[in-house]
Each structure stands twice: as structure tokens, then as C-alpha cells.
Design an enzyme around this catalytic site. Structure first.
Site, PDB file in Angstrom:
ATOM      1  N   LEU A  63       0.831  -1.207   0.000  1.00 32.67           N
ATOM      2  CA  LEU A  63       0.000   0.000   0.000  1.00 32.67           C
ATOM      3  C   LEU A  63       0.869   1.262   0.000  1.00 32.67           C
ATOM      4  O   LEU A  63       2.066   1.203   0.267  1.00 32.67           O
ATOM      5  CB  LEU A  63      -0.918  -0.029   1.230  1.00 32.67           C
ATOM      6  CG  LEU A  63      -1.836  -1.251   1.322  1.00 32.67           C
ATOM      7  CD1 LEU A  63      -2.663  -1.181   2.597  1.00 32.67           C
ATOM      8  CD2 LEU A  63      -2.739  -1.369   0.104  1.00 32.67           C
ATOM      9  N   PRO A  64       0.234   2.426  -0.286  1.00 30.18           N
ATOM     10  CA  PRO A  64       1.037   3.644  -0.434  1.00 30.18           C
ATOM     11  C   PRO A  64       1.789   4.090   0.835  1.00 30.18           C
ATOM     12  O   PRO A  64       2.974   4.388   0.767  1.00 30.18           O
ATOM     13  CB  PRO A  64       0.005   4.700  -0.845  1.00 30.18           C
ATOM     14  CG  PRO A  64      -1.118   3.922  -1.454  1.00 30.18           C
ATOM     15  CD  PRO A  64      -1.160   2.622  -0.717  1.00 30.18           C
ATOM     16  N   THR A  97       6.412   0.686   1.785  1.00 30.69           N
ATOM     17  CA  THR A  97       7.433   1.499   2.462  1.00 30.69           C
ATOM     18  C   THR A  97       6.699   2.480   3.355  1.00 30.69           C
ATOM     19  O   THR A  97       6.004   3.379   2.860  1.00 30.69           O
ATOM     20  CB  THR A  97       8.275   2.286   1.437  1.00 30.69           C
ATOM     21  OG1 THR A  97       8.912   1.356   0.566  1.00 30.69           O
ATOM     22  CG2 THR A  97       9.332   3.125   2.144  1.00 30.69           C
ATOM     23  N   LYS A 172      15.613   0.390   4.994  1.00 32.18           N
ATOM     24  CA  LYS A 172      15.201   0.874   3.669  1.00 32.18           C
ATOM     25  C   LYS A 172      15.360   2.401   3.569  1.00 32.18           C
ATOM     26  O   LYS A 172      15.886   2.917   2.577  1.00 32.18           O
ATOM     27  CB  LYS A 172      13.747   0.456   3.433  1.00 32.18           C
ATOM     28  CG  LYS A 172      13.001   1.255   2.393  1.00 32.18           C
ATOM     29  CD  LYS A 172      12.970   0.623   1.049  1.00 32.18           C
ATOM     30  CE  LYS A 172      12.310   1.566   0.052  1.00 32.18           C
ATOM     31  NZ  LYS A 172      12.355   1.181  -1.288  1.00 32.18           N
ATOM     32  N   LYS A 247       8.886  11.072  -0.645  1.00 28.13           N
ATOM     33  CA  LYS A 247       8.202  10.349   0.436  1.00 28.13           C
ATOM     34  C   LYS A 247       9.225   9.651   1.344  1.00 28.13           C
ATOM     35  O   LYS A 247       9.162   9.745   2.565  1.00 28.13           O
ATOM     36  CB  LYS A 247       7.244   9.316  -0.175  1.00 28.13           C
ATOM     37  CG  LYS A 247       6.630   8.385   0.853  1.00 28.13           C
ATOM     38  CD  LYS A 247       5.980   7.171   0.218  1.00 28.13           C
ATOM     39  CE  LYS A 247       5.783   6.092   1.269  1.00 28.13           C
ATOM     40  NZ  LYS A 247       5.303   4.836   0.730  1.00 28.13           N
TER      41      LYS A 247
END
Ligand code: NAD
Length: 298
Positions: A63-64, A97, A172, A247
Site C-alpha cells: 500500500l502507499p 514502504t 530501507k 516520500k
């Protein structure tokens, strides 16, 4: 046959789910966009996230952002989360992420009701998702990762265990913050060289094997025409978008603030990407287009 539920079939999730089908798993998929559900050939479409998550061995979300992941599992407003509706032997893998705090909150919620959860953000972009060559950076218990491995191996080429819950997300964003710094510095150096009469390809060859050598120069040169196949040589189309880099830099800065770390290089890179987005309307371009900030005519 191992059954897998998959929610979030966007640019990354769609091809990842398709690779699971190709890998022989029994796959049940759901997205808020019905066309994306229909597009995964060979998977069965579910009519809700809860339906995709019920009675499966492994459940994956892609998902976003953190708010979507928390909403999906823990609920939002009046909408209940799906955690309470899942079998207790279902292994949960969130590949989105997101901020590490959200990842830990959902893992904690899962643990309270006896479910195992991994955070497994990916590196490798849409090409990696399509080709099944993603790198998974995993946080959570080792035993859960061993259960996840046969499924992850159908979607990726490298799997790293970074540590406990949330560690995959931290690793990450550390990597992507460094990537932004390296790409920005590389673009700045190339512009300086070109404006002082150098050929960008010659300068790149020199720096590649000198002490400034780095990943951007090796495989992702930001200057148009230097590297065939790089997004810079196709008008910065495709690749890893400026908005996604923004982001990830936001997540890095948020993490740094929470832990009290100073990240001046990451902050500068975040600001440069913000200016680049605003000045060049570049949110939908590949992140190597930061070259335009230093050399507007490229
Ligand atoms: P995307 O926007 O293309 O896809 C997200 C999908 O999730 C959409 O189809 C949306 O409809 C769906 N969705 C949102 N909320 C939902 C819900 N509650 N239930 C069901 N479906 C829902 O995004 P993407 O590019 O596939 O990226 C997904 C994640 O992977 C992000 O966290 C991103 O940062 C990360 N990521 C992306 C890339 C990349 O190159 N695109 C690379 C590495 C990591």
C-alpha cells in the site's frame, strides 16, 4: 498448495502478485480499483481486503503509506481492521514502504492476537517487481522470515534480515536517504564539469574509477546520453519517481527526529528534491532528473 492473499495491486503490487501466480501459488487479490483486480491473470478476485485475507497461509499488503497500512490492519474511524478477522496461523507480510512506528504498531497488534507479521519493504522498483528480482529488507522474527522465504523468493532475488519489527523499514530509508545524497552530489559534479568544458561521458568514466565512484555513476547516470537504458536517456520517464523519493526522504527525516539524530545531508537532499518538484513540476519524473536543478537545459 500454499495460498496467498494480496492487497494493493498498484505499480508494484500488481506484478508481484502476478509473479506469485506464475510461481504456482493459489492467489487471492483485492484492490480498491476493480480493474486492477481483474488485471492479475490466474488469481481469484476478492470483494474486500478482509475476504482476500481470510483462510490464507500468507497475506501480503503493498500500500502507499503508513496510514493505509494502519487502517487496513487496525481499522480507521468506524471501519474495522482485518487483523481480528484473520486465521491465527496466517503469516502477514507488509511490503509497503512506511514509517517504522506504524510497522511496529501493526506488528504489535498482530502479536497480541497470536499472529506473526514481517515488515518487508522492497528495493528494485517496478522493473524489479515485474522481473521478480526485488530485494526484500525484512524486519521481524527469524522464524517468520523462514516461513515467508518460499513466497518472497518468487518475487525477489535478495532477502535480507535487518532485525526485529520495524528494522526493515529503518534499513530501507537509510539506504534511500544515502541514494538521494549520492544522486544529488553526482548531478552537481556533472553540471560543474560540463559547465567547465568537460564531456559528461568522459567525466563520468573518470569519476567512476576514482574516489568519487558510486552507484549513480555505475548504473544510473543522471546526465542524458551518457548511459544507454538509464532514465536520463529517455527524458527521465519511468524508473523511481521524484515523488516516491520525496516520500522516503520524509520518512527518513521523521525517523531522525524521533531518534534525535541530525541528518544534514538527508535534509538538504529532501529540500533539493522539494525545490526540484516545485520548480520543474517533476514529481512524476525519475529521481535522477535532479540533474535539471543543476543544469536546467538538459
Ligand atoms: P501505487 O499507488 O501504484 O499502488 C498502491 C495501490 O494500493 C493502489 O492500487 C491503491 O488502489 C491500493 N490501495 C490503497 N489503499 C487500499 C486499501 N485500503 N485496500 C486495497 N487497496 C488499497 O503504489 P506503488 O508504486 O505500487 O507503491 C506501493 C508501495 O511500494 C509504496 O509504499 C511505495 O513507497 C513502495 N515502493 C514503490 C516503488 C516504485 O518504484 N513504485 C519502489 C519501491 C517501493
Amino acid at each position: 498448495m500454499t495460498s496467498v492473499g494480496f492487497v494493493g495491486l498498484g505499480n508494484m503490487g500488481g506484478p508481484m502478485a502476478a509473479n506469485l501466480v506464475a510461481g504456482g501459488f493459489d492467489v487471492k487479490v483485492f484492490d480498491l480499483v476493480p480493474d486492477l483486480v481483474a488485471a492479475v491473470d490466474g488469481a481469484s478476485g476478492a470483494d474486500s481486503a478482509a475476504a482476500a485475507a481470510s483462510e490464507v497461509d500468507v497475506f501480503i499488503s503493498m500500500l502507499p503509506a503508513g496510514q493505509h497500512v494502519r487502517g487496513l490492519y487496525l481499522g480507521a474511524g468506524d471501519a474495522p481492521g482485518i487483523l481480528d478477522q484473520m486465521n491465527e496461523d496466517t503469516l502477514i507480510i507488509d511490503c509497503s514502504t512506511i514509517d517504522a512506528a506504524s510497522a511496529r504498531a501493526v506488528a504489535e497488534g498482530a502479536k497480541e492476537i497470536g499472529l506473526s507479521m514481517l515488515d518487508a519493504p522492497v528495493s528494485g522498483g517496478t522493473a524489479g517487481a515485474e522481473n521478480g528480482t526485488l530485494t526484500f529488507i525484512v524486519g521481524g522474527e527469524e522464524s517468520a522470515l523462514e516461513r515467508a522465504r518460499p513466497v518472497l523468493e518468487k518475487m525477489g532475488a535478495n532477502i535480507f534480515h535487518a532485525g526485529g519489527a520495524g528494522a526493515g523499514q529503518v534499513a530501507k530509508i537509510c539506504n534511500n536517504m544515502l541514494l538521494a545524497v549520492l544522486m544529488t552530489g553526482t548531478a552537481e559534479a556533472l553540471a560543474l564539469g560540463v559547465d567547465n568544458g568537460l564531456d559528461p561521458a568522459v567525466l563520468s568514466e573518470i569519476m567512476k574509477v576514482s574516489s568519487g565512484g558510486n552507484w549513480a555513476l555505475n548504473v544510473y547516470n543522471p546526465y542524458p546520453g551518457v548511459m544507454e537504458g538509464a532514465p536520463a536517456s529517455r527524458d527521465y520517464q519511468g524508473g523511481f519517481l521524484v515523488d516516491l523519493m520525496r516520500k522516503d526522504l520524509g520518512l527518513a527525516l521523521q525517523t531522525a527526529q524521533a531518534s534525535g539524530n541530525s541528518t544534514p545531508m538527508g535534509s538538504l537532499a529532501a529540500n533539493l528534491y522539494q525545490v526540484h518538484r516545485d520548480v520543474n513540476d517533476s514529481g512524476g519524473l525519475d529521481f535522477s532528473s535532479i540533474q535539471k536543478l543543476f543544469k536546467p537545459d538538459v
